[in-house]
Design an enzyme around this catalytic site. Structure first.
Site, PDB file in Angstrom:
ATOM      1  N   HIS A 142       0.496 -10.277  -0.721  1.00 38.49           N
ATOM      2  CA  HIS A 142       1.203  -9.179  -0.067  1.00 38.49           C
ATOM      3  C   HIS A 142       2.223  -8.562  -1.027  1.00 38.49           C
ATOM      4  O   HIS A 142       3.023  -9.268  -1.623  1.00 38.49           O
ATOM      5  CB  HIS A 142       1.933  -9.667   1.185  1.00 38.49           C
ATOM      6  CG  HIS A 142       1.008 -10.190   2.247  1.00 38.49           C
ATOM      7  ND1 HIS A 142       0.432 -11.445   2.167  1.00 38.49           N
ATOM      8  CD2 HIS A 142       0.552  -9.628   3.390  1.00 38.49           C
ATOM      9  CE1 HIS A 142      -0.337 -11.633   3.233  1.00 38.49           C
ATOM     10  NE2 HIS A 142      -0.287 -10.552   3.986  1.00 38.49           N
ATOM     11  N   LYS A 169      -7.924 -11.314   0.342  1.00 33.63           N
ATOM     12  CA  LYS A 169      -7.108 -10.390   1.131  1.00 33.63           C
ATOM     13  C   LYS A 169      -5.966  -9.860   0.268  1.00 33.63           C
ATOM     14  O   LYS A 169      -5.187 -10.642  -0.289  1.00 33.63           O
ATOM     15  CB  LYS A 169      -6.527 -11.053   2.373  1.00 33.63           C
ATOM     16  CG  LYS A 169      -5.615 -10.112   3.169  1.00 33.63           C
ATOM     17  CD  LYS A 169      -4.914 -10.814   4.323  1.00 33.63           C
ATOM     18  CE  LYS A 169      -3.890  -9.896   4.976  1.00 33.63           C
ATOM     19  NZ  LYS A 169      -3.089 -10.595   6.003  1.00 33.63           N
ATOM     20  N   LYS A 313       0.457  24.624   5.567  1.00 37.61           N
ATOM     21  CA  LYS A 313      -0.492  25.706   5.862  1.00 37.61           C
ATOM     22  C   LYS A 313      -0.548  26.789   4.786  1.00 37.61           C
ATOM     23  O   LYS A 313      -1.526  27.515   4.689  1.00 37.61           O
ATOM     24  CB  LYS A 313      -0.153  26.341   7.212  1.00 37.61           C
ATOM     25  CG  LYS A 313      -0.405  25.426   8.394  1.00 37.61           C
ATOM     26  CD  LYS A 313      -0.200  26.147   9.710  1.00 37.61           C
ATOM     27  CE  LYS A 313      -0.528  25.238  10.882  1.00 37.61           C
ATOM     28  NZ  LYS A 313      -0.529  25.957  12.168  1.00 37.61           N
ATOM     29  N   ASP A 350      -5.768  29.542  13.980  1.00 42.02           N
ATOM     30  CA  ASP A 350      -4.581  29.599  14.843  1.00 42.02           C
ATOM     31  C   ASP A 350      -4.471  30.938  15.556  1.00 42.02           C
ATOM     32  O   ASP A 350      -4.164  31.005  16.745  1.00 42.02           O
ATOM     33  CB  ASP A 350      -3.309  29.380  14.020  1.00 42.02           C
ATOM     34  CG  ASP A 350      -3.036  27.904  13.745  1.00 42.02           C
ATOM     35  OD1 ASP A 350      -3.560  27.061  14.505  1.00 42.02           O
ATOM     36  OD2 ASP A 350      -2.304  27.607  12.791  1.00 42.02           O
TER      37      ASP A 350
END
Length: 529
Positions: A142, A169, A313, A350
Site C-alpha cells: 500500500h 495486490k 467545456k 446543451d
C-alpha cells in the site's frame, strides 16, 4: 447510422448473470464478531462474492473462538486480513501474534489471507508445505502518498512475486486520474493473478473497470460510511449503478468529465439503458483536473466518448480533432465522441436540451406541438453566467430570435459573450435590479444553489416578479432555491433535469448511432430525482 456495438446476450440483462470472472469483495468492518456476522449476511444479500474479515477492526479478539466462528459460519468465501498500523490498518500489537492469527485462519478454512510485502517472504516460508488446496495468499503493498512510475510498479510486482505470493495486490494513491492508466497497464499485462487499486476519488475507475483490465478482485463497501480504503465505492453501486458484472475486456468505456463530477446522474441514465438494450458499454464518473493530460493518457479506442461538464467545456476544445459547426459557434462543448478512425469530434447538446425545454414550457406542451415560430422570438432573455452552459443558452436564445442579456461575475466575460450574440452585458449583481420590461426569461447557468450550497440563489426573490419563466441549469438538487422562489412568485419554472434528459437524448445518438430510449431516460430520472 450503424452503432458499431457488440451486444450482450439477451439474458445478460439479468443482474444474476455475469460476463466476467472478477470477484467482488466486501470488507467487514464491524467492531464485534456479532456485527461482522450481520455484515456477512448483508454482503451475501447484496451479491458479493467474497467477504474480507478485517480482524484489526475488532475491539476484542480471541483468535481461536472468533476465527472459527467467522470462517466456519460464513456463507461466502472468506479473505482474512489483520492489517497493522504501519500498513494503514488498526492493529498495534505483537507481530508474531498477528501472524499466528493469520496462520490459524488458514487452518480453519479461510479461502484467502492478505499479508503485507514487508513480512510476506518469512510468512510464506512458515506455511510452506502446509497450505490447503485452493487456499491463496495475497501479498499486498500500500502506497498512501502517490502512484509510482510504470517501471517502479513493475518492479514492485516482481518483488511481490518473489515472496511466493499466489496473488499480487498493489494499492497506490491517485494524485491525478491519469495515475490509474499506469495501473491498468500493469494489470492487463500481468502473468499472475493481480489486484490493482488506485485509492482516492481520482482513482475510482481503477475499481470500476477492474474486469476490463484483468483484475482478480475489487472491493465494494457495504455502506458509503463503512469503507476500508479511500475512494472505495459501495458494492451496491458497483453492481447496480455501474453494471460491474457485465464489464468485459472489450467493453466500451464512456463517462462524464468534470470537477466536481460525482453529483452527475448521467451514469445512472446511460448504464441502465446500456443494460436494458444489451449494449456492451459502461459509463463512469471521471474526476479530471487537466483534460489535455487525460486525453493523452487514455488514448485506447475502447475509451469511446465522454460527456463534459464544468469547468472543462471550453478548454477541452484544444483536445478535439473536429468540432461540430454549432459547437464551434458556441465555443463550448459537452459531448465528445471517438470516431471509427480514432479521432475525436466535439458537439454541443446543451443548447438543444435547454432551449427546447424552455420553448415547450412557454407553449404549455411537452414537445408535442411543433411551431415554426419560437415562443422566445422577441423575448428579453437574461442569462446568469458566461461559462459553457451560458454560452449554449446565449447561442440558442439568439437563434430563436430572443434579445440576449448576459450577466456574469467577471464582467469582461459577460461583455465578450454578449458581443458574440449581439446582446447586452451586465455585472452579476446588476441583474438583481435589471427589469426594463415585464415577462422576461431568466436562465441560471451559474453554480449558485448547487449541492452542497443549496441555500444560495443568484438573484433575489423580489427581482423574480419581472420574469415569466425561470430556468435553472442545476439539477442537484432538482428543486433549487431559485426555482422554489420563482414558483412562489408565479413564474413558469423549468428544471435542470429537463435539460439533462434532453441533451442526453442527443448524446446517446452521438455515442451509439441509435435512437435514444427517451421513455426509459424519463422514467429513470423521475424514479431517482
Amino acid at each position: 447510422m450503424a452503432s458499431g456495438f457488440a451486444t450482450w446476450d439477451v439474458e445478460t440483462s439479468s443482474s444474476a448473470v455475469r460476463s466476467n470472472a472478477t470477484l467482488l469483495c466486501t470488507p467487514l468492518m464491524g467492531t464485534t464478531v456479532d456485527q461482522m456476522m450481520i455484515e456477512m449476511r448483508k454482503a451475501k444479500e447484496i451479491g458479493a462474492d467474497v467477504v474480507e474479515i478485517r480482524l484489526d477492526c475488532l475491539r476484542s479478539f480471541n483468535p481461536t473462538e472468533d476465527l472459527k466462528a467467522l470462517i466456519k459460519q460464513s456463507t461466502l468465501p472468506t479473505l482474512v486480513t489483520y492489517r497493522p498500523i504501519w500498513e494503514g490498518g488498526q492493529y498495534e500489537g505483537d507481530e508474531e501474534k498477528r501472524q499466528d492469527a493469520l496462520r490459524l485462519a488458514m487452518e480453519f478454512g479461510a479461502d484467502y489471507i492478505d499479508v503485507e510485502l514487508q513480512v510476506a517472504y518469512d510468512f510464506n516460508q512458515s506455511i510452506a508445505g502446509k497450505k490447503p488446496d485452493n487456499f491463496k495468499v495475497i501479498v499486498s503493498s500500500h502506497n498512501f502518498h502517490n502512484t509510482p512510475s510504470l517501471e517502479a510498479i513493475g518492479n514492485l510486482v516482481a518483488r511481490i512475486q518473489a515472496t511466493g505470493a499466489d496473488i499480487v495486490k498493489i494499492a497506490t494513491t491517485a494524485l491525478d486520474i491519469t495515475d490509474v492508466a499506469r495501473m491498468f497497464h500493469i494489470t492487463v499485462h500481468s502473468q499472475i493473478p493481480i489486484i490493482g487499486i488506485v485509492m482516492g476519488e481520482k482513482g475510482l475507475i481503477s475499481r470500476l473497470l477492474t474486469p476490463k483490465f484483468g483484475g482478480y478482485l475489487t472491493y465494494g463497501a457495504l455502506e458509503a460510511g463503512a469503507i476500508s480504503a479511500p475512494g472505495q465505492p459501495t458494492a451496491k453501486d458497483l453492481l447496480d449503478l455501474y453494471n460491474f458484472r457485465l464489464i468485459k475486456p472489450d467493453t466500451k468505456v464512456y463517462g462524464i468529465i468534470g470537477k466536481p463530477v460525482y453529483h452527475s446522474k448521467s451514469p445512472l441514465l446511460f448504464n441502465e439503458s446500456f443494460k436494458k438494450l444489451g449494449l456492451n458499454a459502461v459509463y463512469v464518473h471521471l474526476l479530471v483536473d487537466d483534460v489535455v493530460k487525460f486525453f493523452n493518457a487514455y488514448s485506447s479506442p475502447d475509451f469511446a466518448g465522454y460527456s463534459c461538464t464544468i469547468p472543462h467545456k471550453e478548454v477541452v476544445l484544444q483536445c478535439m480533432d473536429e468540432i461540430d459547426h454549432v459547437a464551434k459557434k458556441i465555443a463550448a462543448v459537452n459531448n465528445l465522441v471517438r470516431k471509427p478512425d480514432g479521432k475525436f469530434k466535439a458537439y454541443n447538446t446543451d443548447y438543444i436540451g435547454a432551449i427546447s425545454a424552455i420553448e415547450d414550457a412557454l407553449r404549455g406542451t411537452n414537445g408535442t406541438i411543433p411551431s415554426a415560430v419560437s415562443p422566445l422570438a422577441g423575448k428579453l432573455f437574461v442569462i446568469l453566467g458566461a461559462g459553457g452552459a451560458g454560452k449554449s443558452l446565449a447561442y440558442g436564445a439568439k437563434e430563436k430570435g430572443a434579445r440576449v442579456v448576459v450577466a456574469n461575475r467577471t464582467f469582461e466575460r459577460a461583455v465578450d459573450l454578449a458581443g458574440k450574440v449581439g446582446g447586452k452585458a451586465l455585472r452579476l449583481e446588476e441583474a438583481r435590479y435589471f427589469h426594463p420590461e415585464e415577462g422576461m426569461i431568466l436562465a441560471n447557468c451559474t453554480s449558485m444553489g448547487m449541492k452542497p450550497k443549496i441555500d444560495e440563489a443568484p438573484i433575489t426573490k423580489d427581482a423574480l416578479k419581472h420574469y415569466s419563466l425561470v430556468f435553472d441549469a442545476i439539477y442537484t438538487p432538482k428543486d433549487t432555491r431559485l426555482l422554489r422562489e420563482a414558483r412562489e412568485t408565479g413564474c413558469i419554472i423549468v428544471y435542470g433535469t429537463e435539460m439533462l434528459i434532453r441533451q442526453g437524448f442527443e448524446q446517446w445518438k452521438n455515442f451509439t448511432g441509435l435512437p435514444a430510449p427517451e421513455d426509459l431516460f424519463r422514467e429513470l430520472m423521475l424514479r431517482h430525482s
